[in-house]
Design an enzyme around this catalytic site. Structure first.
Site, short mmCIF file in Angstrom:
data_model
loop_
_atom_site.label_atom_id
_atom_site.label_comp_id
_atom_site.label_asym_id
_atom_site.label_seq_id
_atom_site.Cartn_x
_atom_site.Cartn_y
_atom_site.Cartn_z
N LEU A 256 0.82 -1.23 0.00
CA LEU A 256 0.00 0.00 0.00
C LEU A 256 0.85 1.27 0.00
CD1 LEU A 256 -2.71 -1.05 2.61
CD2 LEU A 256 -2.96 -0.90 0.13
N SER A 257 2.14 1.13 0.29
CA SER A 257 2.98 2.33 0.40
C SER A 257 3.04 3.15 -0.90
CB SER A 257 4.38 1.95 0.86
OG SER A 257 4.29 1.44 2.17
N THR A 302 10.91 -2.97 3.93
CA THR A 302 9.97 -3.83 4.64
C THR A 302 10.49 -5.26 4.65
OG1 THR A 302 7.64 -4.41 4.87
CG2 THR A 302 8.45 -4.19 2.62
N LYS A 306 14.47 -5.32 6.88
CA LYS A 306 14.59 -4.19 7.81
C LYS A 306 15.90 -4.24 8.62
CE LYS A 306 9.73 -2.98 8.57
NZ LYS A 306 8.68 -2.80 9.55
N ASP A 342 8.44 3.49 12.46
CA ASP A 342 7.39 2.66 13.05
C ASP A 342 7.09 3.10 14.47
OD1 ASP A 342 6.74 1.02 10.92
OD2 ASP A 342 8.21 -0.52 11.41
N ALA A 367 7.63 -10.92 18.85
CA ALA A 367 9.00 -10.50 19.16
C ALA A 367 9.78 -10.23 17.89
CB ALA A 367 9.69 -11.58 20.00
N ALA A 370 8.31 -5.50 14.32
CA ALA A 370 7.23 -4.59 14.73
C ALA A 370 7.14 -4.56 16.26
CB ALA A 370 5.91 -5.05 14.12
N ASN A 389 5.78 -14.17 23.31
CA ASN A 389 5.92 -14.60 21.92
C ASN A 389 5.76 -16.10 21.83
OD1 ASN A 389 6.47 -14.10 19.15
ND2 ASN A 389 8.52 -14.95 19.42
N ARG A 394 12.87 -15.99 21.46
CA ARG A 394 12.99 -14.69 20.75
C ARG A 394 12.55 -13.54 21.65
NH1 ARG A 394 10.57 -14.29 14.92
NH2 ARG A 394 11.90 -12.43 14.81
N GLY A 479 -4.32 -0.98 13.23
CA GLY A 479 -2.95 -0.91 12.69
C GLY A 479 -2.87 0.11 11.56
P1 NAP Z 1 8.34 -10.52 11.93
O1 NAP Z 1 9.59 -9.81 12.25
O2 NAP Z 1 8.34 -11.61 10.92
O3 NAP Z 1 7.75 -11.12 13.31
C1 NAP Z 1 6.57 -11.86 13.33
C2 NAP Z 1 6.18 -12.16 14.79
O4 NAP Z 1 4.91 -12.76 14.77
C3 NAP Z 1 7.13 -13.15 15.46
O5 NAP Z 1 7.19 -12.81 16.81
C4 NAP Z 1 6.39 -14.49 15.25
O6 NAP Z 1 6.62 -15.42 16.25
C5 NAP Z 1 4.96 -14.06 15.36
N1 NAP Z 1 4.04 -14.93 14.66
C6 NAP Z 1 4.04 -15.19 13.33
N2 NAP Z 1 3.01 -15.99 13.02
C7 NAP Z 1 2.34 -16.24 14.18
C8 NAP Z 1 1.21 -17.00 14.53
N3 NAP Z 1 0.56 -17.69 13.61
N4 NAP Z 1 0.82 -17.02 15.81
C9 NAP Z 1 1.49 -16.36 16.75
N5 NAP Z 1 2.58 -15.63 16.50
C10 NAP Z 1 3.01 -15.56 15.22
O7 NAP Z 1 7.21 -9.52 11.44
P2 NAP Z 1 7.02 -7.99 11.88
O8 NAP Z 1 7.77 -7.10 10.96
O9 NAP Z 1 7.28 -7.89 13.31
O10 NAP Z 1 5.47 -7.76 11.55
C11 NAP Z 1 4.45 -8.33 12.35
C12 NAP Z 1 3.10 -7.85 11.88
O11 NAP Z 1 2.97 -6.45 12.11
C13 NAP Z 1 2.88 -8.05 10.38
O12 NAP Z 1 1.55 -8.46 10.17
C14 NAP Z 1 3.11 -6.66 9.83
O13 NAP Z 1 2.40 -6.46 8.62
C15 NAP Z 1 2.57 -5.79 10.92
N6 NAP Z 1 3.15 -4.44 10.89
C16 NAP Z 1 2.27 -3.42 10.85
C17 NAP Z 1 2.75 -2.12 10.87
C18 NAP Z 1 1.78 -0.99 10.82
O14 NAP Z 1 2.18 0.12 10.47
N7 NAP Z 1 0.53 -1.21 11.20
C19 NAP Z 1 4.13 -1.88 10.93
C20 NAP Z 1 5.00 -2.96 10.99
C21 NAP Z 1 4.48 -4.25 10.98
P3 NAP Z 1 7.86 -16.44 16.22
O15 NAP Z 1 9.02 -15.70 16.77
O16 NAP Z 1 7.40 -17.58 17.08
O17 NAP Z 1 8.04 -16.83 14.77
#
Ligand code: NAP
Length: 518
Positions: A256-257, A302, A306, A342, A367, A370, A389, A394, A479
């Protein structure tokens, strides 16, 4: 000097003249500004054929090209016969004729004089089918071809993205000495030269009529080209003075950016374009170098880059260092600086919903990157944080790296209890995004009436977690509010201009979200 807008030239190669005319009509219908007629592809190409084509193709400006085999073309006749036919194409007054640099100054001079007398423009082109040489040599070829004709063009076989970096650097170096010149990397490794050329003042971008009839490796087809540029308002509005912005990630899907930032540029009447640059792990470094060489003004980063992007930058600020992740690159004087907006987006979203952070107890679920931004934002504003988490290791690593006595880690099975105790609950996992079928990331029964519940997921805008929290009387924050604010913070860093948040929100909510990435 005012930079001219780039023109889309559809290159057409057909076995007979009638097909060529049909293809030219189609190209015009699809929005070609001009067509290149690859006369060398015709099974039979006589002076009469050329005259006939000129008469038929009067509905779109045309470039007549008759390229020999040594330069990557199909023409198999003798060189004197070829030059005679080129001369005839000039006599027929095609709008432009393409001549090869290798034919030498004397012959080029003669053809150019003839072209000038008929009001025909000359494109002088160089082709290296074997390799991409050094930046200095590419620059020399661009300058020589630009001097020998009205427009210079140089194309090189690009085997890797590294080859593209040199081609783009040469195009930048020669902006003044070879104005408008087109520098192309042929082959899959060269596609960035085609996307970034217009930002360096290239006069033309070449495209095929469709995927099956492209005339050089790595050439886009006109529909693909139009689709890719649609979000930035069309390639036709880009010139050498257009500011280059974009997002790096993989996969980028329907990020969407580009919609957000191009909407803001349009509303503020800015000459700038924001494009998606889908780059997997190995492609990240050369893609970023190509963007830097093309004069990148600002970018977002992204998933999954990152953290990986940090060593490729000239520096990062303290907050990005603490989070260990960069989501925004700011370019100043050719240097690339990493920031993380963020945190500003996250804190801004909570604040605008009236959530008090100082002294609050927060639960952060997740963890990843984000979650780290959320934890840093909460700690910086006086909250204490419990992190939970799925993979506890993590969460412990996150707490250990941030080293703050206001962070604790709890077990996943204690989620309900931790949520009940919290003033702020934030989901920082993808659980809940469109297409996700698993359970709610936080047991709904544990969400208290006095809590503020935020879901980083923004597609859908109202997630199951938020719907459940709302039912229980909790305050909810989408979000999307964070997404818009992190974009606004990046936009202000890049441009120093106010971000038209309301209008961008409207544009976003009217668009059809199909992924949850930015
Ligand atoms: P990331 O670095 O890949 O981290 C994902 C996290 O979610 C990890 O802690 C992972 O746990 C956990 N996870 C993944 N699948 C899961 C599940 N099915 N059940 C429970 N925990 C689960 O991703 P990220 O960059 O942090 O992004 C996380 C989310 O935030 C994404 O959906 C992203 O689109 C959103 N986001 C939104 C914004 C915004 O502006 N609104 C900004 C940034 C990110 P494990 O460590 O166990 O794998």
């Amino acid at each position: 000097m005012v930079d001219a807008m780039v023109l889309v030239c559809v290159s057409l190669a057909k076995a007979n003249a009638k097909e060529l005319v049909r293809a030219a009509r189609l190209a015009r219908k699809h929005g070609a500004d001009l067509v290149e007629l690859r006369l060398d592809r015709l099974e039979k190409c006589t002076a009469d054929d050329i005259s006939w084509l000129r008469k038929q193709i009067d509905f779109v400006p045309a470039i007549a090209t008759l390229r020999p085999k040594a330069e990557g073309g199909w023409y198999r006749g003798s060189e004197p016969a070829r030059l005679a036919l080129l001369g005839h194409a000039i006599e027929c007054a095609f709008e432009h004729v393409d001549m090869e640099l290798c034919i030498g100054q004397r012959k080029l001079g003669r053809l150019r004089a003839l072209a000038a007398s008929r009001g025909v423009g000359t494109i002088v082109s160089h082709h290296d089918l074997a390799r991409t040489p050094s930046t200095a040599l590419i620059a020399r070829k661009l300058e020589s071809s630009a001097r020998a004709g009205d427009l210079g063009k140089a194309a090189f076989s690009a085997r890797s993205l590294r080859d593209s970096v040199r081609i783009i650097e040469a195009a930048r170096i020669t902006r003044k000495t070879a104005p408008g010149a087109v520098a192309i990397g042929m082959g899959a490794g060269g596609s960035l030269t085609r996307t970034l050329g217009p930002f360096l003042g290239a006069t033309l971008v070449y495209a095929g009529l469709d995927e099956k009839s492209i005339t050089a490796g790595g050439q886009p087809d006109i529909s693909g080209l139009r689709r890719m540029w649609a979000v930035a308002g069309g390639i036709g509005r880009v010139s050498g003075s257009t500011g280059l912005f974009g997002i790096l990630g993989h996969p980028l899907g329907h990020s969407l950016s580009p919609l957000v930032h191009n909407t803001a540029f349009r509303l503020l009447g800015m000459d700038a374009a924001y494009l998606p640059f889908d780059a997997d792990g190995a492609a990240l470094a050369p893609t970023l170098e190509s963007l830097r060489a093309a004069g990148l003004r600002g970018a977002n980063v992204t998933i999954p880059h990152k953290t990986a992007v940090i060593p490729l930058l000239d520096g990062i600020d303290a907050q990005a260092g603490r989070i260990g992740a960069v989501n925004t690159i700011v370019c100043r004087g050719g240097k690339l600086w990493g920031r993380n907006t963020d945190v500003a987006g996250f804190v801004g979203a909570l604040r605008s919903a009236g959530v008090e952070l100082d002294g609050a107890r927060a639960l952060v679920v997740g963890a990843g990157g984000a979650a780290r931004a959320a934890v840093v934002g909460l700690l910086e504003n006086g909250a204490s944080v419990t992190v939970i988490n799925r993979t506890r290791r993590r969460a412990l690593a996150l707490a250990g790296q941030l080293g703050d006595d206001k962070i604790s880690v709890a077990a996943h099975r204690d989620m309900g209890e931790a949520a009940e105790r919290s003033d702020i609950v934030v989901n920082c996992t993808p659980a809940g995004m469109k297409g996700f079928s698993g359970p709610c990331p936080v047991p709904p029964g544990s969400l208290g009436r006095n809590a503020a519940v935020m879901d980083m997921v923004y597609n859908p805008v109202r997630t199951r977690l938020l719907a459940q929290a709302e039912k229980r009387g909790a305050r909810t924050i989408s979000g999307m509010e964070m997404f818009i604010r992190q974009a606004g913070a990046a936009f202000r860093l890049w441009t120093g201009r106010p971000f038209p948040e309301k209008a961008v929100r409207r544009a976003l909510l009217h668009s059809r979200f199909s992924t949850n990435q930015h």
